[in-house]
Design a protein around this motif. Structure first.
Motif, mmCIF file in Angstrom:
data_model
loop_
_atom_site.group_PDB
_atom_site.id
_atom_site.type_symbol
_atom_site.label_atom_id
_atom_site.label_comp_id
_atom_site.label_asym_id
_atom_site.label_seq_id
_atom_site.Cartn_x
_atom_site.Cartn_y
_atom_site.Cartn_z
ATOM 1 N N ALA A 68 -39.601 114.747 108.387
ATOM 2 C CA ALA A 68 -39.904 116.174 108.187
ATOM 3 C C ALA A 68 -39.493 116.979 109.414
ATOM 4 O O ALA A 68 -38.913 118.067 109.290
ATOM 5 C CB ALA A 68 -41.393 116.364 107.886
ATOM 6 N N ALA A 69 -39.767 116.465 110.602
ATOM 7 C CA ALA A 69 -39.332 117.153 111.825
ATOM 8 C C ALA A 69 -37.808 117.228 111.875
ATOM 9 O O ALA A 69 -37.231 118.257 112.235
ATOM 10 C CB ALA A 69 -39.880 116.443 113.058
ATOM 11 N N LEU B 217 -39.781 100.902 106.493
ATOM 12 C CA LEU B 217 -40.670 101.355 105.430
ATOM 13 C C LEU B 217 -40.953 102.850 105.504
ATOM 14 O O LEU B 217 -40.992 103.436 106.583
ATOM 15 C CB LEU B 217 -41.997 100.598 105.502
ATOM 16 C CG LEU B 217 -41.900 99.079 105.356
ATOM 17 C CD1 LEU B 217 -43.282 98.449 105.531
ATOM 18 C CD2 LEU B 217 -41.291 98.691 104.023
ATOM 19 N N VAL B 218 -41.174 103.435 104.341
ATOM 20 C CA VAL B 218 -41.570 104.834 104.254
ATOM 21 C C VAL B 218 -43.075 104.892 104.505
ATOM 22 O O VAL B 218 -43.874 104.638 103.613
ATOM 23 C CB VAL B 218 -41.191 105.445 102.891
ATOM 24 C CG1 VAL B 218 -41.700 106.871 102.797
ATOM 25 C CG2 VAL B 218 -39.677 105.395 102.703
ATOM 26 N N THR B 219 -43.430 105.172 105.730
ATOM 27 C CA THR B 219 -44.821 105.259 106.161
ATOM 28 C C THR B 219 -45.135 106.722 106.469
ATOM 29 O O THR B 219 -44.215 107.546 106.587
ATOM 30 C CB THR B 219 -45.048 104.429 107.440
ATOM 31 O OG1 THR B 219 -44.215 104.983 108.473
ATOM 32 C CG2 THR B 219 -44.686 102.955 107.227
ATOM 33 N N PRO B 220 -46.411 107.059 106.638
ATOM 34 C CA PRO B 220 -46.729 108.437 107.026
ATOM 35 C C PRO B 220 -46.011 108.869 108.309
ATOM 36 O O PRO B 220 -45.541 110.008 108.396
ATOM 37 C CB PRO B 220 -48.248 108.419 107.206
ATOM 38 C CG PRO B 220 -48.703 107.365 106.240
ATOM 39 C CD PRO B 220 -47.626 106.297 106.316
ATOM 40 N N PRO C 191 -43.365 116.520 99.547
ATOM 41 C CA PRO C 191 -43.178 117.951 99.772
ATOM 42 C C PRO C 191 -42.951 118.314 101.237
ATOM 43 O O PRO C 191 -42.492 119.417 101.531
ATOM 44 C CB PRO C 191 -44.479 118.572 99.246
ATOM 45 C CG PRO C 191 -45.480 117.483 99.298
ATOM 46 C CD PRO C 191 -44.716 116.206 99.087
ATOM 47 N N GLU C 192 -43.226 117.389 102.146
ATOM 48 C CA GLU C 192 -42.952 117.636 103.566
ATOM 49 C C GLU C 192 -41.453 117.797 103.822
ATOM 50 O O GLU C 192 -41.046 118.392 104.817
ATOM 51 C CB GLU C 192 -43.470 116.478 104.436
ATOM 52 C CG GLU C 192 -44.952 116.231 104.359
ATOM 53 C CD GLU C 192 -45.350 115.253 103.265
ATOM 54 O OE1 GLU C 192 -46.484 114.773 103.311
ATOM 55 O OE2 GLU C 192 -44.542 114.975 102.345
#
Length: 146
Positions: free
Chosen positions: A57-58, A47-50, A122-123
């Motif tokens: 992003a890293a 899942l796309v989680t925070p 945007p990350e």
């Protein structure tokens, strides 16, 4: 020196794969990759989680990846599960986390929603090459839903 110490942390293929933690999924073999070709981020359900976005992003901003593949799979344990029932089970043991299980009713729609979420994040500086796939653990096949 070990074999892995000669491999760069920057993936050769500039690819990051977000996939389920299911032990039947070998994302390297699935895409014909070798060790060092891609970053692999795993969580329950793919899942796309925070936290998945944090890792992606890293991967993009620090280690130069520019492509993302999300891999979910048929017969996932989260498909048809209940967030409420899982929360009740945790609460019975005194656990009240600030996260939810992430149960879902529609596999393909959840995958499409995840792809769209990443494309709007945007990350991630590289959002133009994000694709979603569904793995079938029984056949070993993979499909890209329309």
């Amino acid at each position: 020196m070990s074999e892995t110490s000669a491999i760069s942390a920057r993936p050769r293929r500039r690819l990051a794969v977000l996939t389920c933690m299911d032990a039947r999924i070998d994302p390297l073999a699935l895409f014909g990759l070798r060790l060092g070709d891609a970053h692999v981020v795993r969580n329950a359900g793919g899942l796309v989680t925070p936290d998945a976005i944090r890792s992606l992003a890293a991967s993009q901003r620090l280690l130069d990846t520019n492509e993302i593949a999300i891999v979910m799979h048929d017969r996932c344990g989260l498909h048809g599960a209940s967030d409420a029932d899982f929360a009740d089970t945790l609460a019975a043991d005194g656990a009240t986390p600030d996260w939810r299980l992430g149960a879902f009713a529609d596999l393909e729609q959840t995958l499409r929603d995840g792809v769209e979420h990443l494309r709007a994040s945007p990350e991630l500086p590289h959002r133009e090459s994000i694709r979603g796939f569904i793995f079938d653990p029984e056949t070993g096949g993979v499909r890209e839903p329309g």
